[in-house]
Design an enzyme around this catalytic site. Structure first.
Site, PDB file in Angstrom:
ATOM      1  N   LYS A 410      53.118  43.254  33.208  1.00 31.20           N
ATOM      2  CA  LYS A 410      53.647  43.127  34.569  1.00 31.20           C
ATOM      3  C   LYS A 410      52.593  43.443  35.626  1.00 31.20           C
ATOM      4  O   LYS A 410      52.843  43.294  36.830  1.00 31.20           O
ATOM      5  CB  LYS A 410      54.873  44.028  34.729  1.00 31.20           C
ATOM      6  CG  LYS A 410      56.036  43.572  33.855  1.00 31.20           C
ATOM      7  CD  LYS A 410      57.169  44.561  33.857  1.00 31.20           C
ATOM      8  CE  LYS A 410      58.321  44.030  32.987  1.00 31.20           C
ATOM      9  NZ  LYS A 410      57.945  43.820  31.585  1.00 31.20           N
ATOM     10  N   VAL A 449      58.413  46.122  24.700  1.00 30.85           N
ATOM     11  CA  VAL A 449      58.575  46.622  23.335  1.00 30.85           C
ATOM     12  C   VAL A 449      60.060  46.676  23.007  1.00 30.85           C
ATOM     13  O   VAL A 449      60.865  47.174  23.804  1.00 30.85           O
ATOM     14  CB  VAL A 449      57.917  48.002  23.137  1.00 30.85           C
ATOM     15  CG1 VAL A 449      56.420  47.874  23.082  1.00 30.85           C
ATOM     16  CG2 VAL A 449      58.326  48.972  24.223  1.00 30.85           C
TER      17      VAL A 449
END
Length: 599
Positions: A410, A449
């Protein structure tokens, strides 16, 4: 259910064996009486007594009285043969000392045969009785096994001998044509190929499927799982066969196939020697040690036997939890130090680094929730930027060998506060590296994740548990995904590779559509999509439809290591970074924070 104590079972077996042994000599004598000369009742009693004593001694040596005979197999029967043979041999050697005659071999042979039949039979009877009358009361679900190899055979045997698993093996499938129609164990046959699973599920009303192929590739696992979609049944995997054979796991420790198993990614193979050189016998500090990534980094680090690991975090409950976990496993060999501290506290970070002088620091502490940081930009600045600056500068002042910052995809072209503050944190780390002759400062960038706190998987699971619907922001939303252990292992590998100033990028594979992730999770939970439902809630503040790991001009084609790339991210000077931070501290807006990452 019939239940007896261990003491009652021992006494019962002693009585049964004593009766069998005592009578066998007399029965043998009765059968062979015409051939006996000079044998009196007194000698028969003596033979019987010697045989009884030698039997109980040999039974003790071969542990015949402390075995779970309801699970008896060929190995247990071999123990009976050895115990009986030893007791007969001892008796045949001792009795002639009293009779002054050579041993009467026919008598001992018949006695030996009777012992095997009656003593072995008494044990097997309990197994038959238990399976026929006791185990039959346990409700079992019809189960299909995928794989007719050693793993499948062991699993079927375990299911039949362990009724509490609640599974009845009905049929097996295997893609080896030479195994078709073969009986694997106890009459359970191979009745088709993997492609026949849907047909066999309907035919035998299968409720569970267990994959018993330990070497199955992730791609093939995904194909099998897709084949089971819409059948409304749960899919499980048996543990790795090597772990079963070594005693680390039991065959019965099956686990559900999770979304993490369907990423289609091969296992990560680390350069153990390179990482060991960096971690073994060293002091390692992990910030954010109570978080999803930080705690897994701690687990992975401990496998390399550091001298000390420092668990640094702001939340006492999470630090307590990981400290207890690691202490219970490694407490005798590793000094595990829990530290409650806030990375925003600059003097505290300098004090900790100076006191413990870690060899390596893994910086995993950060605010990572995108929508929350849109509402709390000041906290994102304080934690992600200033906290990183405090920790990194303290590490440099203490002469830390390597400082590894955990970053995110990000940080690439960020439209949100969280991503922008993480990109500026990367700039901080890079700028410090250009000034340091001691510490190598690096960042490791990767995507989402699976299973981490605040991620979609726990949310989807909770929504499925309450009956749905599962909420997805947008039908075209995609993300890169990696499992927590895989990401943590690659962070360790990247740290070992670091020479200073790099922004490592982990190979996240192919991006995954969130709606596909939701669909897979619903089906793996044993439901149909139409039963749970999927609703689209709209893109949240700060979110992008597609994530990137590098800008087009940042792509470095060759891998630094398997699944690890070096990004060609332009470094920023210390003066520029300080200027950005000072400007943000005097006044900031969301747009202002983001604009600094696009310069």
């Amino acid at each position: 259910m019939l239940s007896i104590t261990a003491k009652q079972r021992l006494v019962t077996l002693l009585i049964i064996d004593s009766i069998i042994v005592s009578l066998s000599v007399f029965v043998g004598f009765y059968v062979l009486q015409p051939f006996f000369e000079g044998y009196t009742i007194k000698l028969l009693l003596l033979s019987s007594l010697i045989l009884l004593i030698s039997h109980h001694v040999s039974a003790h040596l071969f542990n015949l009285y402390h075995r779970a005979w309801e699970y008896a197999s060929v190995n247990e029967l071999l123990m009976i043969v050895k115990a009986v043979s030893l007791s007969i041999a001892v008796t045949a050697a001792i009795v002639p000392l009293f009779t002054h005659k050579p041993p009467f071999l026919r008598l001992y042979f018949i006695t030996w045969m009777m012992h095997l039949i009656l003593i072995g039979g008494s044990r097997i009877f309990w197994r038959i009785y238990r399976r026929a009358f006791i185990d039959s009361t346990i409700k079992k679900k019809p189960t299909l096994i995928v794989g007719a190899g050693r793993g499948g055979s062991m699993l079927i045997r375990q299911m039949l001998s362990t009724p509490y698993m609640g599974m009845e093996p009905v049929t097996v499938v295997d893609d080896d044509k030479n195994k078709q129609n073969l009986s694997i164990y106890a009459g359970v046959k191979v009745q088709g190929y993997v492609k026949d699973i849907p047909e066999l599920v309907k035919k035998y009303k299968i409720k569970k499927i267990i994959i018993a192929i330990p070497t199955l590739t992730q791609k093939r696992l995904k194909e099998i799982s897709e084949l089971c979609e819409g059948l409304g049944i749960e899919v499980y995997r048996m543990p790795n066969i090597e772990n079963v054979m070594s005693g680390q796991l039991k065959v019965s420790e099956i686990k559900k196939v999770e979304v993490e198993d369907l990423l289609g990614r091969d296992p990560v193979h680390l350069d153990m020697a390179m990482i060991s050189k960096e971690l073994t016998h060293q002091t390692i500090l992990v910030t954010g040690a109570g978080g999803s990534i930080g705690s897994e980094i701690c687990r992975q680090v401990c496998k390399f036997s550091p001298e000390r690991i420092i668990l640094l975090g702001h939340g006492e409950n999470s630090i307590y939890t990981i400290h207890q976990e690691l202490f219970n496993t490694y407490g005798e060999t590793i000094d595990i130090v829990p530290i409650i501290a806030d990375i925003q506290d600059r003097s505290r970070m300098f004090q900790i680094m100076a006191d413990y002088k870690p060899y390596m620091v893994y910086h995993a502490a950060a605010h990572k929730h995108v929508p929350l940081m849109e509402y709390n930009p000041k906290e994102a600045i304080k934690n992600n930027i200033l906290g990183t600056k405090n920790t990194a500068e303290a590490a440099g002042a203490a002469g830390v060998n390597k400082f590894v910052m955990v970053s995110t995809d990000k940080a690439v072209n960020p439209p949100n506060v969280m991503g922008a503050t993480k990109r500026i944190a990367e700039m901080v780390v890079q700028s410090l590296n250009s000034e340091s002759n001691v510490t190598d400062f690096v960042a490791v960038r990767f995507g989402n994740v699976l299973g981490s706190r605040g991620s979609v998987i726990p949310l989807f699971k909770r929504q499925i548990e309450v009956g749905g619907p599962v909420t997805v922001t947008h039908p075209d939303m995609t993300r890169y995904f990696m499992t927590i252990p895989e990401a943590s292992r690659l962070v360790l590998q990247a740290g070992a590779l670091a020479e200073g100033g790099e922004v490592f990028v982990l190979d996240m594979g192919e991006p995954v559509k969130i709606v596909d992730l939701a669909t897979n999770l619903i089906q793996l939970s044993g439901y149909k999509v139409e039963d749970i439902g999927i609703e689209f809630s709209g893109i949240r503040p700060g979110e992008k439809l597609f994530e990137e790991l590098l800008n087009e001009d940042e792509i470095h084609p060759e891998q630094a290591y398997e699944k690890i790339y070096r990004g060609k991210v332009a470094a920023v000077s210390r003066e520029q970074v300080d200027s950005i931070i000072n400007d943000l501290l005097t006044g900031y807006t969301k747009e202002k924070i983001i604009n600094y990452t696009n310069r």
